[in-house]
Design an enzyme around this catalytic site. Structure first.
Site, PDB file in Angstrom:
ATOM      1  N   ARG A  71      31.866 -11.170   5.588  1.00 13.62           N
ATOM      2  CA  ARG A  71      33.147 -11.169   6.303  1.00 13.62           C
ATOM      3  C   ARG A  71      32.919 -10.593   7.691  1.00 13.62           C
ATOM      4  O   ARG A  71      32.205  -9.615   7.868  1.00 13.62           O
ATOM      5  CB  ARG A  71      34.174 -10.308   5.575  1.00 13.62           C
ATOM      6  N   TYR A 199      31.448 -18.741   5.154  1.00 13.35           N
ATOM      7  CA  TYR A 199      31.212 -17.667   4.184  1.00 13.35           C
ATOM      8  C   TYR A 199      32.488 -17.352   3.386  1.00 13.35           C
ATOM      9  O   TYR A 199      33.571 -17.176   3.962  1.00 13.35           O
ATOM     10  CB  TYR A 199      30.706 -16.380   4.888  1.00 13.35           C
ATOM     11  N   GLY A 200      32.348 -17.204   2.091  1.00 13.10           N
ATOM     12  CA  GLY A 200      33.461 -17.034   1.151  1.00 13.10           C
ATOM     13  C   GLY A 200      34.627 -16.184   1.619  1.00 13.10           C
ATOM     14  O   GLY A 200      35.764 -16.647   1.690  1.00 13.10           O
ATOM     15  N   LYS A 208      40.997 -12.798   0.333  1.00 12.21           N
ATOM     16  CA  LYS A 208      41.312 -11.653   1.197  1.00 12.21           C
ATOM     17  C   LYS A 208      42.456 -11.990   2.158  1.00 12.21           C
ATOM     18  O   LYS A 208      43.309 -11.152   2.442  1.00 12.21           O
ATOM     19  CB  LYS A 208      40.074 -11.236   1.983  1.00 12.21           C
ATOM     20  N   HIS A 228      43.955  -3.978  -3.252  1.00 11.59           N
ATOM     21  CA  HIS A 228      42.536  -4.264  -3.445  1.00 11.59           C
ATOM     22  C   HIS A 228      42.075  -3.499  -4.689  1.00 11.59           C
ATOM     23  O   HIS A 228      41.380  -2.493  -4.587  1.00 11.59           O
ATOM     24  CB  HIS A 228      41.791  -3.808  -2.185  1.00 11.59           C
ATOM     25  N   SER A 250      34.038  -0.953  -0.929  1.00 10.01           N
ATOM     26  CA  SER A 250      32.943  -1.804  -1.382  1.00 10.01           C
ATOM     27  C   SER A 250      31.720  -0.943  -1.738  1.00 10.01           C
ATOM     28  O   SER A 250      31.581   0.179  -1.267  1.00 10.01           O
ATOM     29  CB  SER A 250      32.577  -2.822  -0.309  1.00 10.01           C
ATOM     30  N   ALA A 251      30.867  -1.500  -2.586  1.00  9.78           N
ATOM     31  CA  ALA A 251      29.628  -0.842  -3.036  1.00  9.78           C
ATOM     32  C   ALA A 251      29.884   0.391  -3.898  1.00  9.78           C
ATOM     33  O   ALA A 251      29.086   1.320  -3.930  1.00  9.78           O
ATOM     34  CB  ALA A 251      28.729  -0.479  -1.861  1.00  9.78           C
ATOM     35  N   CYS A 252      31.018   0.413  -4.597  1.00 10.16           N
ATOM     36  CA  CYS A 252      31.284   1.518  -5.531  1.00 10.16           C
ATOM     37  C   CYS A 252      31.372   1.020  -6.970  1.00 10.16           C
ATOM     38  O   CYS A 252      31.780   1.749  -7.861  1.00 10.16           O
ATOM     39  CB  CYS A 252      32.565   2.249  -5.148  1.00 10.16           C
ATOM     40  N   THR A 255      33.356  -4.350  -9.697  1.00  8.79           N
ATOM     41  CA  THR A 255      33.134  -5.436 -10.663  1.00  8.79           C
ATOM     42  C   THR A 255      32.518  -4.880 -11.944  1.00  8.79           C
ATOM     43  O   THR A 255      32.904  -5.277 -13.047  1.00  8.79           O
ATOM     44  CB  THR A 255      32.250  -6.538 -10.034  1.00  8.79           C
ATOM     45  N   ASN A 256      31.588  -3.933 -11.802  1.00  5.33           N
ATOM     46  CA  ASN A 256      30.965  -3.344 -12.994  1.00  5.33           C
ATOM     47  C   ASN A 256      31.995  -2.609 -13.849  1.00  5.33           C
ATOM     48  O   ASN A 256      32.016  -2.726 -15.068  1.00  5.33           O
ATOM     49  CB  ASN A 256      29.860  -2.360 -12.604  1.00  5.33           C
ATOM     50  N   ASP A 279      39.154  -7.546  -8.398  1.00  5.35           N
ATOM     51  CA  ASP A 279      39.260  -7.373  -6.941  1.00  5.35           C
ATOM     52  C   ASP A 279      40.688  -7.189  -6.417  1.00  5.35           C
ATOM     53  O   ASP A 279      40.879  -6.434  -5.477  1.00  5.35           O
ATOM     54  CB  ASP A 279      38.623  -8.594  -6.252  1.00  5.35           C
ATOM     55  N   SER A 377      24.506 -11.819  -1.217  1.00  7.00           N
ATOM     56  CA  SER A 377      24.576 -13.115  -1.906  1.00  7.00           C
ATOM     57  C   SER A 377      25.551 -12.992  -3.075  1.00  7.00           C
ATOM     58  O   SER A 377      25.778 -11.905  -3.605  1.00  7.00           O
ATOM     59  CB  SER A 377      23.190 -13.536  -2.381  1.00  7.00           C
ATOM     60  N   ARG A 378      26.106 -14.122  -3.485  1.00  7.55           N
ATOM     61  CA  ARG A 378      27.268 -14.075  -4.388  1.00  7.55           C
ATOM     62  C   ARG A 378      27.179 -15.045  -5.544  1.00  7.55           C
ATOM     63  O   ARG A 378      26.484 -16.058  -5.471  1.00  7.55           O
ATOM     64  CB  ARG A 378      28.529 -14.439  -3.574  1.00  7.55           C
ATOM     65  N   GLY A 503      28.751   2.383 -18.355  1.00  3.87           N
ATOM     66  CA  GLY A 503      29.669   2.388 -19.491  1.00  3.87           C
ATOM     67  C   GLY A 503      30.236   3.776 -19.795  1.00  3.87           C
ATOM     68  O   GLY A 503      31.342   3.914 -20.329  1.00  3.87           O
ATOM     69  N   ASN A 505      31.496   5.756 -17.940  1.00  3.04           N
ATOM     70  CA  ASN A 505      32.731   6.013 -17.187  1.00  3.04           C
ATOM     71  C   ASN A 505      33.978   5.890 -18.077  1.00  3.04           C
ATOM     72  O   ASN A 505      35.034   6.424 -17.759  1.00  3.04           O
ATOM     73  CB  ASN A 505      32.845   5.056 -15.997  1.00  3.04           C
TER      74      ASN A 505
HETATM   75  C1  OXD Z   1      34.973  -7.258  -0.496  1.00  2.00           C
HETATM   76  C2  OXD Z   1      34.788  -8.365  -1.451  1.00  2.00           C
HETATM   77  O1  OXD Z   1      34.339  -7.282   0.568  1.00  2.00           O
HETATM   78  O2  OXD Z   1      35.427  -8.328  -2.513  1.00  2.00           O
HETATM   79  O3  OXD Z   1      35.746  -6.353  -0.780  1.00  2.00           O
HETATM   80  O4  OXD Z   1      34.024  -9.292  -1.158  1.00  2.00           O
HETATM   81 MN    MN Z   2      36.937  -6.814  -2.547  1.00  2.00          MN
END
Ligand code: OXD
Ligand code: MN
Length: 594
Positions: A71, A199-200, A208, A228, A250-252, A255-256, A279, A377-378, A503, A505
């Protein structure tokens, strides 16, 4: 031309086609035959590569342009009549200027291409929670992704009828030149124009752009929340399922967390997880006066690197079929691989995300490793394929939210979990949320970045008004969900993580639900309620007692420093900052100084 029964939609398509000049216009009906046909066309031109259909049935591969892999927040604008309405949190342009600048790039850009018309619904078709959009795009890749991420096709047009409201979403790849790329939002016109990217996050306009930026603007007017947040159901041994919504930058590991596997000890007790979304959450007050949420999407657009059988077995299982992989490594046997995935990459014969021959251990001219997959990558995969997915995804009223969770990545400061004193204090906790940069991110390691409610890049209006909206919502909800903050990333003096995460968590979520249902008491501290150490269920987890004590410790000195940083952050919002934020801030200072 009358492509649909909706007069205004037809006129708009005509007008956009006049500007973009496609050779052809095709309506996306959502049928399997049309999808197969488009897939074949995209494979013939090389836009898409078909993966091994025995090993990965229904799976496809795509590469974006090398300069178009994430993005582009610096090229993303909120175009409102008044600059103050976009706020210090957004890039702003006058709507007339926004349309003009984008139109210059769109003009004639679809010559030799087809314009696809995608009617899509964010949320179950026909639900009063849902919003309809129509995306015009010259990319088959976008069409195929939208068919996974949203409910799309004729059924949506039927719902739209002859005069229904819809978000006007225009996307064109144009030259995919970063100098000619703009992601424009016109909230006052319910419109989005995205040009110059493939890009997505920039081009799947339901995600978004609509479901967060435009929806947050609409939600404020209509008294609901577009957030979000992941949505997750926790089934307890009694069979009762409680749902929580959680926001993380992001990066926390959003999704997991959305599809975590309970640790054995808790599985044996009868705990189960149900995934509603990873998301986005749209939350409204229903006729019972409580807060209910839907996930407006039907797919995951997840980051591939780091996804493996340990970090997220359910995601690995989800992407075994009907998945589009973007910018990962392409193996010689037409399967895929990414860094920190499962198994080793092939020794020879693979092609990296740029399409270059690749083998393990390659370095660039500066001696840095060349990755096979791009770090961003996605995979695009249907939620329905996730082993923990729930039919509640299609429930028109969604799920009742028992708790809202905010979180960030903090090496020190924030305890494993704490509960706000009430809704307003919880809004303050969300508004002051922050994460520290990791080595994987650009910038100074450890530097704190504020990301209120994880919405900083996604709030379609002035964030000060957004805080005010959250306070107002609290007044309207009959039994507001309790609000919590978690931090899975606290470290000891040696920089080692104190909490195992993944898990495990669920042990923290279990406490959160007990608190939300007022089943247990807790320790009161200046920042909120924290667990009594014995109230975190440790069945089957061997964690030194001192870890738990460190995880739950609160240092008033550190918190006073944090409060100073928070006051500096708030200055940018000037007079528009709600008084309630200042009141909460002052109350925190007072409690800390006591
Ligand atoms: C983000 C995503 O950037 O979900 O938050 O791709
Ligand atoms: Mn997101």
């Amino acid at each position: 031309m009358s492509l649909t029964r909706h007069q205004e939609l037809n006129l708009w398509i005509d007008e956009m086609a006049k500007m973009c000049q496609p050779d052809d216009i095709v309506l996306i009906d959502g049928s399997d035959t049309q999808k197969a046909d488009l897939t074949k066309q995209a494979c013939d031109t090389g836009e898409i590569i078909e993966l091994d259909q025995e090993k990965l049935p229904g799976c496809l591969y795509h590469r974006t342009a090398v300069n178009d892999v994430a993005r582009t927040e610096n090229l993303t604008f909120i175009c409102t009549s008044k600059k103050e309405d976009a706020g210090p949190n957004n890039n702003w342009m006058k709507p007339a200027d926004g349309y003009k600048r984008a139109a210059e790039i769109f003009k004639g850009s679809m010559k030799g291409r087809t314009m696809y018309v995608i009617p899509f619904s964010m949320g179950p078709v026909g639900s009063e929670f849902s919003k309809i959009g129509v995306e015009l795009t010259d990319s088959i890749y976008v069409v195929l992704n939208m068919l996974i991420m949203t409910r799309a096709g004729q059924k949506v047009l039927d719902q739209l009828g002859t005069d229904g409201e819809f978000t006007h979403c225009l996307h064109g790849k144009a030259e995919r030149d970063i100098e000619k790329r703009l992601i424009m939002h016109f909230p006052e016109d319910n419109a989005i124009w995205s040009v110059g990217s493939g890009y997505g996050g920039n081009v799947l306009l339901g995600k978004k752009c609509l479901a967060l930026r435009i929806a947050s603007y609409i939600a404020r007017k209509e008294s609901w929340l577009a957030e979000h947040m992941l949505i997750l159901g926790i089934e307890r041994p009694s069979g009762r399922i409680d749902y929580v919504a959680a926001a993380f930058p992001s990066a926390c590991g959003k999704t997991n967390l959305a599809m975590l596997i309970p640790p054995e000890g808790l599985q044996a007790k009868g705990y189960k997880i149900w995934t509603v979304g990873d998301d986005i959450a749209w939350m409204r007050i229903d006729t019972d006066g409580k807060l209910w949420a839907i996930n407006p999407e039907t797919g995951f657009f997840g980051v591939a690197p780091g996804t493996n059988m340990k970090s997220n077995p359910n995601a690995v299982k989800t992407v075994q079929k009907n998945t589009i992989f973007t910018n990962v490594l392409l193996n010689p046997d037409r399967t895929v691989w990414w860094e920190d995935g499962d198994g080793d990459p092939p020794a020879e014969g693979a092609f990296d995300w740029k399409g270059q021959p690749w083998k393990p251990g390659m370095k660039d001219e500066n001696g840095n490793p060349i990755t096979g997959a791009h770090p961003n990558s996605r995979f695009t995969a249907p939620i329905a394929q996730c082993p923990t997915h729930t039919y509640r995804l299609d429930h028109h009223h969604g799920v009742n939210i028992s708790a809202i969770i905010f979180g960030g990545r903090r090496a020190k400061l924030a305890p494993l979990v704490y509960q706000s004193f009430d809704w307003n204090h919880g809004v303050y906790v969300g508004a002051t949320m922050a994460s520290e940069r990791t080595a994987a991110q650009f910038g100074k390691i450890g530097e704190v970045r504020r990301d209120p409610m994880a919405m900083l890049p996604f709030c379609g209006y002035n964030m000060a008004d957004y805080f005010a909206h959250w306070f107002n919502m609290g007044k309207k909800i009959k039994e507001p969900p309790k609000i919590f903050h978690v931090n899975w990333f606290r470290q000891d003096e040696n920089g080692d993580y104190l909490w195992p995460g993944f898990g495990e968590n669920l042990r923290v979520l279990e406490w959160i639900l007990e608190r939300a249902n007022e089943d247990i008491d807790a320790e009161e501290t200046p920042i909120g309620f924290i667990p009594k150490p014995q109230d975190i269920d440790m069945t089957g987890l061997d964690l030194p007692a001192e870890n738990m004590q460190k995880l739950l410790s609160i240092d008033p000195e550190d918190w006073l420093k944090e409060a100073q940083n928070v006051s500096e952050y708030f200055i940018q919002f000037g007079d528009r900052l709600p008084k309630e934020i200042l009141k909460q801030h002052a109350a925190l200072l007072e409690r800390l100084k006591k």
